[in-house]
Design an enzyme around this catalytic site. Structure first.
Site, PDB file in Angstrom:
ATOM      1  N   LEU A  60      42.822 -38.960  35.728  1.00 42.74           N
ATOM      2  CA  LEU A  60      41.663 -39.877  36.115  1.00 42.74           C
ATOM      3  C   LEU A  60      42.137 -40.260  37.544  1.00 42.74           C
ATOM      4  CD1 LEU A  60      38.853 -41.308  35.811  1.00 42.74           C
ATOM      5  CD2 LEU A  60      40.205 -43.243  34.808  1.00 42.74           C
ATOM      6  N   ASP A  61      41.130 -40.149  38.517  1.00 43.62           N
ATOM      7  CA  ASP A  61      41.535 -40.712  39.874  1.00 43.62           C
ATOM      8  C   ASP A  61      43.098 -40.431  40.346  1.00 43.62           C
ATOM      9  OD1 ASP A  61      38.909 -42.011  40.076  1.00 43.62           O
ATOM     10  OD2 ASP A  61      39.526 -43.696  39.070  1.00 43.62           O
ATOM     11  N   GLU A 100      33.477 -46.490  53.295  1.00 42.62           N
ATOM     12  CA  GLU A 100      33.737 -45.358  52.391  1.00 42.62           C
ATOM     13  C   GLU A 100      32.550 -44.120  53.015  1.00 42.62           C
ATOM     14  OE1 GLU A 100      32.566 -45.724  48.207  1.00 42.62           O
ATOM     15  OE2 GLU A 100      33.488 -47.820  48.354  1.00 42.62           O
ATOM     16  N   SER A 160      39.634 -44.238  48.798  1.00 41.74           N
ATOM     17  CA  SER A 160      40.392 -43.262  48.867  1.00 41.74           C
ATOM     18  C   SER A 160      39.499 -42.067  48.619  1.00 41.74           C
ATOM     19  CB  SER A 160      41.459 -43.222  47.813  1.00 41.74           C
ATOM     20  OG  SER A 160      42.321 -44.273  47.885  1.00 41.74           O
ATOM     21  N   GLY A 170      23.794 -43.486  44.918  1.00 44.23           N
ATOM     22  CA  GLY A 170      23.717 -42.325  45.827  1.00 44.23           C
ATOM     23  C   GLY A 170      23.733 -42.769  47.309  1.00 44.23           C
ATOM     24  N   SER A 171      24.393 -43.891  47.787  1.00 43.10           N
ATOM     25  CA  SER A 171      24.590 -44.137  49.334  1.00 43.10           C
ATOM     26  C   SER A 171      25.526 -43.149  49.923  1.00 43.10           C
ATOM     27  CB  SER A 171      25.141 -45.718  49.407  1.00 43.10           C
ATOM     28  OG  SER A 171      26.203 -45.971  48.992  1.00 43.10           O
ATOM     29  N   ASN A 172      26.631 -42.889  49.121  1.00 42.89           N
ATOM     30  CA  ASN A 172      27.492 -41.902  49.674  1.00 42.89           C
ATOM     31  C   ASN A 172      26.639 -40.377  50.078  1.00 42.89           C
ATOM     32  OD1 ASN A 172      30.400 -42.752  49.940  1.00 42.89           O
ATOM     33  ND2 ASN A 172      29.759 -43.685  48.231  1.00 42.89           N
ATOM     34  N   ILE A 227      34.393 -38.882  33.449  1.00 44.32           N
ATOM     35  CA  ILE A 227      35.741 -38.000  33.209  1.00 44.32           C
ATOM     36  C   ILE A 227      35.146 -36.659  32.816  1.00 44.32           C
ATOM     37  CG2 ILE A 227      37.814 -37.569  31.969  1.00 44.32           C
ATOM     38  CD1 ILE A 227      37.834 -40.708  31.654  1.00 44.32           C
ATOM     39  N   ARG A 274      32.165 -33.712  25.109  1.00 41.74           N
ATOM     40  CA  ARG A 274      32.319 -33.519  26.523  1.00 41.74           C
ATOM     41  C   ARG A 274      32.286 -32.208  26.979  1.00 41.74           C
ATOM     42  NH1 ARG A 274      34.043 -37.610  29.694  1.00 41.74           N
ATOM     43  NH2 ARG A 274      35.172 -38.642  27.800  1.00 41.74           N
ATOM     44  N   ASN A 308      36.880 -36.439  45.357  1.00 47.21           N
ATOM     45  CA  ASN A 308      36.314 -37.639  44.623  1.00 47.21           C
ATOM     46  C   ASN A 308      36.340 -38.793  45.534  1.00 47.21           C
ATOM     47  OD1 ASN A 308      35.276 -39.649  42.864  1.00 47.21           O
ATOM     48  ND2 ASN A 308      37.386 -40.186  42.190  1.00 47.21           N
ATOM     49  N   HIS A 343      36.790 -42.746  45.822  1.00 45.27           N
ATOM     50  CA  HIS A 343      37.206 -43.947  44.976  1.00 45.27           C
ATOM     51  C   HIS A 343      37.501 -45.224  45.497  1.00 45.27           C
ATOM     52  CE1 HIS A 343      38.756 -45.982  41.027  1.00 45.27           C
ATOM     53  NE2 HIS A 343      39.641 -46.144  41.989  1.00 45.27           N
TER      54      HIS A 343
END
Ligand code: GRF
Length: 225
Positions: free
Chosen positions: A151-152, A181, A143, A19-21, A99, A72, A114, A116
């Site tokens: 995905l991404d 980031e 990014s 959780g640093s972002n 995902i 899911r 997101n 990444h």
């Protein structure tokens, strides 16, 4: 995003781990630099440190266990219904390691981003630092992109790059990249919060003009150009 009421952008953050972002967003919001209100932090891991950071900041948290759902799609239907109840303008995936079911994602197109840790389209998926080294890359980075069902793979907003040194390993690369980031994510969320950046179909539009290439975090570290 244009027809939302005046005031801070309401943001929900999804995080699976450290959780640093998330912390970078919390700190920037609290200092008044970033015009957002984090209304919810959600996780697929009840023990994620990110949830403790949110609790410490007095923010509502939501932890759902994917193993309690048969499929899911069931997990994501419940998760996104609960998130929608918090009425965020934007969802930020910040180290969220699942995902997402395309049906749950569809209503959020253009309102979910997101971060990444690679220079997409290079190295989608996991172990990006190791893979960049193994591929002999000279440059590595991170990014921020709008999330699509691939995905991404959604439309890129902005990137930040670092030069790979001969002495680098996956750990040093990750360590050197992380502060950039954080600045990249804050800068992207800032553009969205100030209604300067939107997704129009497949195109990222900044100040009314489609981006021809992803923005780059500037040399001063704080701005995008
Ligand atoms: C970051 O490298 C982010 O780019 C990636 O996962 C990591 C999460 O770190 N998606 P943190 O949980 O925000 O500290």
């Amino acid at each position: 995003m244009h027809d939302r009421p005046a005031g801070p952008l309401r943001v929900a953050v999804f995080a699976s781990g450290r959780g640093s972002n998330l912390q970078a967003l919390l700190d920037a919001a609290r200092s008044g630099r970033l015009p957002i209100e984090i209304v919810l932090v959600a996780s697929d891991k009840a023990h994620a440190p990110a949830l403790r950071r949110a609790e410490h900041a007095g923010i509502t948290t939501l932890a759902l266990d994917p193993h309690s759902y048969a499929q899911r799609a069931d997990f994501d239907a419940e998760l996104f219904a609960r998130v929608a109840a918090a009425a965020p303008d934007l969802i930020v995936l910040a180290g969220y390691l699942r995902i997402i079911d395309p049906d749950a994602l569809a209503p959020w197109q253009g309102r979910i981003i997101n971060i990444h840790p690679s220079l997409l389209p290079k190295f989608p998926g996991l172990h990006t630092h190791q893979r960049a080294l193994a591929a002999g890359e000279r440059e590595h980075g991170a990014s921020v992109h709008f999330v699509s069902a691939q995905l991404d793979g959604g439309p890129l907003i902005a990137q930040t790059a670092i030069v790979i040194d001969a002495a680098d390993n996956a750990q040093t690369l990750a360590q050197r990249l992380l502060p950039q980031e954080h600045r990249l994510l804050i800068a992207c969320v800032d553009l969205i919060a100030r209604d300067r950046l939107v997704l129009d179909g497949e195109h990222v539009v900044l100040d009314g003009q489609p981006l021809r290439a992803p923005l780059r975090l500037g040399a001063t570290g704080a701005t995008l150009d």
